[in-house]
Design a protein around this motif. Structure first.
Motif, PDB file in Angstrom:
ATOM      1  N   ASP A  58       0.823  -1.202   0.000  1.00 41.78           N
ATOM      2  CA  ASP A  58       0.000   0.000   0.000  1.00 41.78           C
ATOM      3  C   ASP A  58       0.861   1.257   0.000  1.00 41.78           C
ATOM      4  N   THR A  59       1.917   1.254   0.789  1.00 40.57           N
ATOM      5  CA  THR A  59       2.815   2.395   0.863  1.00 40.57           C
ATOM      6  C   THR A  59       3.512   2.610  -0.473  1.00 40.57           C
ATOM      7  N   ASN A  60       4.007   1.525  -1.089  1.00 44.23           N
ATOM      8  CA  ASN A  60       4.679   1.645  -2.381  1.00 44.23           C
ATOM      9  C   ASN A  60       3.722   2.127  -3.461  1.00 44.23           C
ATOM     10  N   ALA A  61       2.504   1.604  -3.478  1.00 42.64           N
ATOM     11  CA  ALA A  61       1.520   2.016  -4.471  1.00 42.64           C
ATOM     12  C   ALA A  61       1.183   3.492  -4.301  1.00 42.64           C
ATOM     13  N   GLY A  62       1.037   3.927  -3.067  1.00 41.99           N
ATOM     14  CA  GLY A  62       0.737   5.330  -2.811  1.00 41.99           C
ATOM     15  C   GLY A  62       1.846   6.249  -3.268  1.00 41.99           C
ATOM     16  N   SER A  63       3.101   5.852  -3.063  1.00 44.30           N
ATOM     17  CA  SER A  63       4.205   6.709  -3.493  1.00 44.30           C
ATOM     18  C   SER A  63       4.299   6.749  -5.015  1.00 44.30           C
ATOM     19  N   LYS A  64       3.980   5.635  -5.708  1.00 47.74           N
ATOM     20  CA  LYS A  64       3.990   5.640  -7.170  1.00 47.74           C
ATOM     21  C   LYS A  64       2.907   6.560  -7.703  1.00 47.74           C
ATOM     22  N   ILE A  65       1.735   6.527  -7.099  1.00 47.53           N
ATOM     23  CA  ILE A  65       0.649   7.407  -7.514  1.00 47.53           C
ATOM     24  C   ILE A  65       1.041   8.854  -7.288  1.00 47.53           C
ATOM     25  N   ASN A  66       1.647   9.150  -6.149  1.00 49.66           N
ATOM     26  CA  ASN A  66       2.077  10.523  -5.860  1.00 49.66           C
ATOM     27  C   ASN A  66       3.127  10.989  -6.860  1.00 49.66           C
ATOM     28  N   GLU A  67       4.063  10.104  -7.240  1.00 47.52           N
ATOM     29  CA  GLU A  67       5.086  10.460  -8.224  1.00 47.52           C
ATOM     30  C   GLU A  67       4.457  10.765  -9.568  1.00 47.52           C
ATOM     31  N   ARG A  68       3.492   9.923 -10.003  1.00 50.35           N
ATOM     32  CA  ARG A  68       2.806  10.174 -11.270  1.00 50.35           C
ATOM     33  C   ARG A  68       2.070  11.498 -11.215  1.00 50.35           C
ATOM     34  N   ALA A  69       1.433  11.789 -10.098  1.00 53.62           N
ATOM     35  CA  ALA A  69       0.683  13.042  -9.960  1.00 53.62           C
ATOM     36  C   ALA A  69       1.623  14.241 -10.051  1.00 53.62           C
ATOM     37  N   LYS A  70       2.809  14.142  -9.485  1.00 54.15           N
ATOM     38  CA  LYS A  70       3.771  15.244  -9.536  1.00 54.15           C
ATOM     39  C   LYS A  70       4.253  15.493 -10.962  1.00 54.15           C
ATOM     40  N   ASN A  71       4.313  14.429 -11.789  1.00 54.44           N
ATOM     41  CA  ASN A  71       4.820  14.552 -13.147  1.00 54.44           C
ATOM     42  C   ASN A  71       3.758  14.977 -14.157  1.00 54.44           C
ATOM     43  N   ARG A  72       2.534  15.131 -13.737  1.00 55.09           N
ATOM     44  CA  ARG A  72       1.468  15.527 -14.657  1.00 55.09           C
ATOM     45  C   ARG A  72       1.636  16.982 -15.065  1.00 55.09           C
ATOM     46  N   LYS A  73       1.335  17.252 -16.316  1.00 59.08           N
ATOM     47  CA  LYS A  73       1.354  18.628 -16.783  1.00 59.08           C
ATOM     48  C   LYS A  73       0.176  19.393 -16.192  1.00 59.08           C
ATOM     49  N   PHE A  74      -0.975  18.710 -16.110  1.00 56.98           N
ATOM     50  CA  PHE A  74      -2.168  19.294 -15.506  1.00 56.98           C
ATOM     51  C   PHE A  74      -2.623  18.372 -14.381  1.00 56.98           C
ATOM     52  N   LEU A  75      -2.592  18.854 -13.153  1.00 57.75           N
ATOM     53  CA  LEU A  75      -3.050  18.040 -12.036  1.00 57.75           C
ATOM     54  C   LEU A  75      -4.560  17.919 -12.080  1.00 57.75           C
ATOM     55  N   ARG A  76      -5.060  16.864 -11.484  1.00 54.50           N
ATOM     56  CA  ARG A  76      -6.489  16.577 -11.555  1.00 54.50           C
ATOM     57  C   ARG A  76      -7.227  17.092 -10.326  1.00 54.50           C
ATOM     58  N   SER A  77      -8.468  17.432 -10.556  1.00 55.92           N
ATOM     59  CA  SER A  77      -9.361  17.870  -9.495  1.00 55.92           C
ATOM     60  C   SER A  77     -10.404  16.783  -9.278  1.00 55.92           C
ATOM     61  N   GLU A  78     -10.614  16.395  -8.025  1.00 55.60           N
ATOM     62  CA  GLU A  78     -11.605  15.361  -7.728  1.00 55.60           C
ATOM     63  C   GLU A  78     -13.013  15.923  -7.883  1.00 55.60           C
ATOM     64  N   VAL A  79     -13.857  15.165  -8.591  1.00 60.56           N
ATOM     65  CA  VAL A  79     -15.254  15.538  -8.804  1.00 60.56           C
ATOM     66  C   VAL A  79     -16.098  14.269  -8.759  1.00 60.56           C
ATOM     67  N   LYS A  80     -17.382  14.431  -8.757  1.00 59.76           N
ATOM     68  CA  LYS A  80     -18.326  13.312  -8.894  1.00 59.76           C
ATOM     69  C   LYS A  80     -19.412  13.773  -9.846  1.00 59.76           C
ATOM     70  N   TRP A  81     -19.082  13.760 -11.142  1.00 60.52           N
ATOM     71  CA  TRP A  81     -19.991  14.237 -12.158  1.00 60.52           C
ATOM     72  C   TRP A  81     -20.495  13.084 -13.010  1.00 60.52           C
ATOM     73  N   PRO A  82     -21.774  13.051 -13.302  1.00 60.20           N
ATOM     74  CA  PRO A  82     -22.274  12.044 -14.243  1.00 60.20           C
ATOM     75  C   PRO A  82     -21.774  12.370 -15.649  1.00 60.20           C
ATOM     76  N   ALA A  83     -21.582  11.336 -16.448  1.00 57.98           N
ATOM     77  CA  ALA A  83     -21.114  11.527 -17.818  1.00 57.98           C
ATOM     78  C   ALA A  83     -21.547  10.345 -18.673  1.00 57.98           C
ATOM     79  N   THR A  84     -21.500  10.553 -19.972  1.00 61.78           N
ATOM     80  CA  THR A  84     -21.795   9.504 -20.938  1.00 61.78           C
ATOM     81  C   THR A  84     -20.676   9.471 -21.963  1.00 61.78           C
ATOM     82  N   ILE A  85     -20.203   8.283 -22.287  1.00 65.83           N
ATOM     83  CA  ILE A  85     -19.173   8.119 -23.314  1.00 65.83           C
ATOM     84  C   ILE A  85     -19.822   7.414 -24.493  1.00 65.83           C
ATOM     85  N   ARG A  86     -19.595   7.957 -25.678  1.00 66.89           N
ATOM     86  CA  ARG A  86     -20.204   7.377 -26.865  1.00 66.89           C
ATOM     87  C   ARG A  86     -19.147   7.101 -27.929  1.00 66.89           C
TER      88      ARG A  86
END
Length: 133
Positions: free
Chosen positions: A15-43
Motif C-alpha cells: 500500500d505504501t509503495n503504491a501510494g508513493s507511485k501514484i504521488n510520483e505520477r501526480a507530480k509529473n502531470r502537466k495538468f493536475l487533476r481535481s476530484e469531482v463526482k460528475w455524471p457523464a456519458t461516453i459514446r
C-alpha cells in the motif's frame, strides 16, 4: 499467527509503495487533476473505431478531471478506444481517447486543446488554478 502478521506487513508495504507511485505520477502531470463526482456519458460513434455495428454508449461517474483528461467509473464494459465523445452535463461534449482500463475504471485523454478545456473548467470549478499547474 506469525504468518498472518507477515502477510499484514507485506500488504502495508505494498500500500505504501503504491501510494508513493501514484504521488510520483501526480507530480509529473502537466495538468493536475481535481476530484469531482460528475455524471457523464461516453459514446463511440459508428464508423469511428467502434467495435460494434451501431453506436455504443455507456454512462458513468467522473472521479477526477484535468484540462487534458479524466478518470471515470463506467457502468459496464467499454472496449472502444479512439474518437470517443464524452458528454459531461456541466462541461459539454469533449472528444477523447481511452488510454487505460482497469475493470470498470477508465482513463481518458482529451483530444481538444487543454487551454480551452481549462477555460471551461474555471467557470465550474472555483479555485482550479490553485489545483492545476
Amino acid at each position: 499467527m506469525i504468518i498472518a502478521e507477515d502477510i499484514k506487513k507485506m500488504l502495508r508495504a505494498l500500500d505504501t509503495n503504491a501510494g508513493s507511485k501514484i504521488n510520483e505520477r501526480a507530480k509529473n502531470r502537466k495538468f493536475l487533476r481535481s476530484e469531482v463526482k460528475w455524471p457523464a456519458t461516453i459514446r463511440a460513434e459508428r464508423g469511428h473505431a467502434c467495435l460494434h455495428e451501431e453506436e455504443r454508449e455507456v454512462t458513468g461517474i467522473i472521479k477526477d478531471i484535468s484540462a487534458n483528461g479524466a478518470r471515470i467509473d463506467v457502468d459496464g464494459l467499454f472496449f472502444e478506444k479512439n474518437n470517443l465523445l464524452l458528454n459531461i452535463p456541466k462541461l459539454g461534449t469533449v472528444r477523447c481517447d481511452l488510454v487505460w482500463r482497469r475493470g470498470n475504471k477508465i482513463g481518458l485523454q482529451f483530444s481538444e486543446d487543454p487551454k480551452r478545456i481549462l477555460e471551461q473548467l474555471r467557470k465550474i470549478l472555483p479555485g482550479i488554478d490553485d489545483i492545476l499547474s
